[in-house]
Design a protein around this motif. Structure first.
Motif, short mmCIF file in Angstrom:
data_model
loop_
_atom_site.label_atom_id
_atom_site.label_comp_id
_atom_site.label_asym_id
_atom_site.label_seq_id
_atom_site.Cartn_x
_atom_site.Cartn_y
_atom_site.Cartn_z
N GLY A 21 0.80 -1.21 0.00
CA GLY A 21 0.00 0.00 0.00
C GLY A 21 0.84 1.26 0.00
N ALA A 22 0.34 2.29 0.66
CA ALA A 22 0.97 3.61 0.60
C ALA A 22 1.67 3.96 1.90
CB ALA A 22 -0.07 4.67 0.28
N LEU A 23 2.81 4.63 1.77
CA LEU A 23 3.41 5.34 2.90
C LEU A 23 3.54 6.79 2.50
CD1 LEU A 23 6.67 6.20 2.56
CD2 LEU A 23 6.97 3.74 2.84
N THR A 24 3.39 7.65 3.47
CA THR A 24 3.45 9.09 3.21
C THR A 24 4.55 9.72 4.04
OG1 THR A 24 1.06 9.16 2.79
CG2 THR A 24 2.16 11.25 3.27
N LEU A 25 5.47 10.41 3.39
CA LEU A 25 6.47 11.22 4.08
C LEU A 25 5.98 12.67 4.08
CD1 LEU A 25 9.76 9.77 2.55
CD2 LEU A 25 8.80 9.31 4.81
N TYR A 26 6.03 13.29 5.24
CA TYR A 26 5.56 14.68 5.32
C TYR A 26 6.39 15.47 6.31
CZ TYR A 26 3.10 13.72 9.75
OH TYR A 26 2.79 13.40 11.04
N ASP A 27 6.44 16.77 6.08
CA ASP A 27 7.18 17.68 6.96
C ASP A 27 6.29 18.12 8.12
OD1 ASP A 27 9.60 17.83 5.40
OD2 ASP A 27 8.46 19.00 3.93
N SER A 28 6.88 18.15 9.31
CA SER A 28 6.17 18.64 10.49
C SER A 28 7.04 19.67 11.19
CB SER A 28 5.87 17.49 11.45
OG SER A 28 7.06 17.05 12.10
N GLU A 29 6.51 20.27 12.24
CA GLU A 29 7.29 21.25 12.99
C GLU A 29 8.55 20.65 13.57
OE1 GLU A 29 4.86 22.97 15.97
OE2 GLU A 29 3.53 24.03 14.56
N LYS B 161 3.80 8.33 7.63
CA LYS B 161 2.55 7.63 7.92
C LYS B 161 2.54 6.32 7.12
CE LYS B 161 -0.40 11.61 8.98
NZ LYS B 161 -1.64 12.36 8.62
N PHE B 162 2.29 5.23 7.82
CA PHE B 162 2.26 3.92 7.18
C PHE B 162 1.27 3.05 7.94
CE2 PHE B 162 4.29 -0.44 6.83
CZ PHE B 162 3.81 -0.69 5.56
N ARG B 163 0.30 2.44 7.23
CA ARG B 163 -0.77 1.68 7.87
C ARG B 163 -1.44 2.56 8.93
NH1 ARG B 163 3.08 -2.57 9.36
NH2 ARG B 163 2.16 -2.20 11.41
N ASP B 164 -1.46 2.10 10.18
CA ASP B 164 -2.08 2.87 11.25
C ASP B 164 -1.04 3.59 12.11
OD1 ASP B 164 -0.99 0.55 12.24
OD2 ASP B 164 -2.69 0.00 13.51
N LEU B 165 0.16 3.78 11.55
CA LEU B 165 1.28 4.35 12.31
C LEU B 165 1.64 5.75 11.80
CD1 LEU B 165 3.54 1.16 12.17
CD2 LEU B 165 2.09 1.88 14.10
N ASP B 166 2.10 6.60 12.72
CA ASP B 166 2.61 7.93 12.39
C ASP B 166 3.95 8.07 13.11
OD1 ASP B 166 3.16 10.60 11.93
OD2 ASP B 166 1.10 11.26 12.29
N LEU C 228 20.75 8.03 4.38
CA LEU C 228 20.06 7.11 5.29
C LEU C 228 19.07 7.86 6.15
CD1 LEU C 228 23.05 4.95 6.58
CD2 LEU C 228 21.33 4.29 4.89
N PHE C 229 18.00 7.20 6.49
CA PHE C 229 17.00 7.73 7.39
C PHE C 229 16.60 6.62 8.36
CE2 PHE C 229 16.83 10.15 3.54
CZ PHE C 229 16.65 11.47 3.93
N ARG C 230 16.30 7.01 9.59
CA ARG C 230 15.89 6.05 10.61
C ARG C 230 14.43 6.30 10.98
NH1 ARG C 230 15.87 6.56 16.09
NH2 ARG C 230 17.32 8.31 16.00
N VAL C 231 13.61 5.26 10.83
CA VAL C 231 12.19 5.32 11.20
C VAL C 231 12.05 4.64 12.55
CG1 VAL C 231 9.85 4.65 10.55
CG2 VAL C 231 11.52 5.25 8.78
N GLU C 232 11.48 5.32 13.51
CA GLU C 232 11.41 4.79 14.87
C GLU C 232 10.00 4.32 15.21
OE1 GLU C 232 13.04 3.26 17.97
OE2 GLU C 232 14.29 4.58 16.75
N GLY C 233 9.90 3.08 15.77
CA GLY C 233 8.62 2.60 16.30
C GLY C 233 7.75 1.87 15.29
N LEU C 234 8.34 1.34 14.21
CA LEU C 234 7.53 0.66 13.21
C LEU C 234 7.17 -0.74 13.73
CD1 LEU C 234 8.05 0.85 9.41
CD2 LEU C 234 7.10 -1.18 10.47
N LYS C 235 5.87 -1.01 13.86
CA LYS C 235 5.38 -2.27 14.43
C LYS C 235 5.09 -3.29 13.34
CE LYS C 235 1.82 -1.48 17.00
NZ LYS C 235 1.89 -2.63 17.95
#
Length: 485
Positions: free
Chosen positions: A410-418, A424-429, A439-446
């Motif tokens: 499916g879809a993942l969304t990369l977005y800028d925040s403060e 955003k991926f599945r039910d995760l932010d 390289l980028f590190r994504v934290e807390g992916l279940k």
């Protein structure tokens, strides 16, 4: 309560306190006798007590129940273990065309389809029928019928076949075929039903050293693999059904003897999560069960774990003994469950006792790492020398924001925040941290029972713009590539 029951009750309390378990409920059954129950602790942060009527999610112990319903349908001639899936689901597709043409329910139920876990695929808010269409775009990670690869998503496929053949949704099917005939009236199989139960245990996990109550996680996407909610009292009825060889309380044989035997027979070698030797590791997988021996006696068992719940079920078919344990703690669970299981079996079978508590742990308090065994720092494992960028944004993040798509995941969304880049991926932010070296590190992916610190890499085009993002969502295949829309 007999003397053995006093010993077991004392051990339950000792082990639960040692491991800092919020709540635990256990039943022990013997064919022809009334079940015995042992309860400990609390079911929620309001300190309400656990009883044998407290409802827990049993996660992957669901697989054995799904398998039993399929066995009933095989008994009735509605399904066959040996018929290709394509005969039940015309148009069904897999990337491996041999597996697509030949995969049967038997292959699915013992995890030998060649398709790995792909647990990053769920949860999704869609029906089983829609969900299984994603499988056509998943890379297999083993040869068809040659290797056991544990797969929640393929159990979803088994449930979908049962839905199609019965004309009923999975939850209704389970109720009609299994829960009602066994008088398991407190048993359901949806997250909504669990939350609606007045006497349900809330899930807990140790996070940053603190016992933390979690929200109930909706895993209905893979309901046939992990969704059953039940009580120790109902588990006693389930174990009685198993130790009686598929006979309901009414006396009706719901699973034909030859089908029951096939259901609990080893069909493929399967590595246990326990080491060999004193811990009596299982040796294979049947249909929804691990097979093996306990001190020379055949035993069937299965564990379950999902977002703050852990469970274990086991029975000795020749001895007519069953044990089930339900707990509202995510981790650890293996040590306490097998200490209690093996001690119970020694007591009931009148075998020379073994100090299982001592075998699984010493006298010192559990280390903090015992509670974080389901956290995987995959980023550090892959890139131990990676250096973070000091700024949260810069030229290395320009143009990254947007939607990236994979046909199965499916879809993942990369977005800028403060606070910088997020995903955003599945039910995760999730937070995204930039490192040198693209390289980028994504934290807390279940994924299922695990939580990852996961590397994300970006694929750049010749025009200097990002074209895709890659995540190692399935360790048995190459990174999953999401293409930017």
């Amino acid at each position: 309560m007999n003397p053995s029951a006093h010993i077991i009750d004392s051990l339950v309390r000792q082990e639960a306190r040692y491991w800092k378990v919020p709540g635990l409920s256990m039943t022990v059954t013997q064919k022809g006798r009334e079940p015995v129950f042992f309860n400990f602790g609390i079911r929620n942060k309001e300190q309400e007590s656990v009883t044998e009527d407290t409802v827990f999610c049993i996660a992957s112990c669901t697989k054995a129940m799904t398998s039993s319903v399929i066995a009933m349908m095989v008994t009735a001639g509605v399904l066959s273990y040996d018929e290709p899936v394509s005969s039940y689901l015309p148009g069904f597709s897999l990337a491996d065309k041999e597996a697509q043409e030949k995969t049967t329910l038997g292959d699915i139920l013992c995890h030998r389809t060649g398709l790995g876990a792909h647990d990053g695929l769920w949860p999704q808010r869609e029906s089983l029928g829609s969900f299984i269409k994603r499988f056509a775009y998943l890379q297999p990670s083993g040869p068809f019928r040659q290797k056991a690869q544990y797969s929640n998503i393929m159990y979803a496929l088994a449930g979908r076949i049962a839905e199609v053949r019965s004309g009923k949704p999975f939850a209704a099917l389970m109720k009609e075929y299994l829960f009602d005939p066994l008088k398991m009236y407190s048993t359901t199989c949806s997250a909504e039903a669990l939350a609606a139960e007045k006497n349900h245990a809330m899930p807990f996990q140790v996070i940053d050293g603190n016992l933390t109550e979690l929200p109930i996680w909706n895993v209905d996407t893979v309901a046939p693999a992990a969704s059953v909610n039940t009580t120790a009292r109902d588990m006693a009825k389930w174990l009685d059904f198993l130790t009686r060889g598929g006979v309901a309380p009414s006396g009706k044989q719901l699973i034909a003897p030859e089908i029951f035997k096939e259901m609990i027979t080893k069909h493929i070698s399967f590595e246990d999560f326990l080491p060999a030797g004193d811990f009596h590791a299982a040796d294979g997988y049947a249909f929804g069960w691990q097979t093996g021996f306990y001190r020379g006696l055949p035993i069937l068992k299965h564990t379950g774990k999902i977002e703050g719940y852990s469970s274990l079920q086991a029975f000795l078919p020749e001895e007519g003994i069953g044990v089930a344990l339900l707990m509202n703690l995510h981790s650890p669970s293996i040590a306490i469950f097998h200490t209690l299981l093996y001690t119970v079996l020694d007591e009931v079978l009148a075998l020379p006792p073994i100090d299982w508590s001592h075998r699984f742990h010493g006298q010192t308090p559990p280390a903090a790492s015992e509670y974080t065994d389901c956290y995987i720092n995959l980023f550090a494992e892959r890139y131990p020398d990676a250096v973070p960028r000091k700024a949260a944004a810069g030229p290395w993040t320009e143009g990254l924001a947007g939607v990236y798509v994979h046909p199965a995941y499916g879809a993942l969304t990369l977005y800028d925040s403060e606070n910088g880049l997020r995903m955003k991926f599945r039910d995760l932010d999730l937070s995204v941290t930039a490192y040198w070296g693209n390289l980028f590190r994504v934290e807390g992916l279940k994924e299922d029972i695990l939580t990852y610190s996961m590397p994300l890499s970006v694929i750049w085009g010749a025009d200097g713009k990002p074209k895709a993002a890659a995540l190692p969502l399935e360790p048995a295949v190459s990174d999953i590539i999401f293409w930017k829309k």
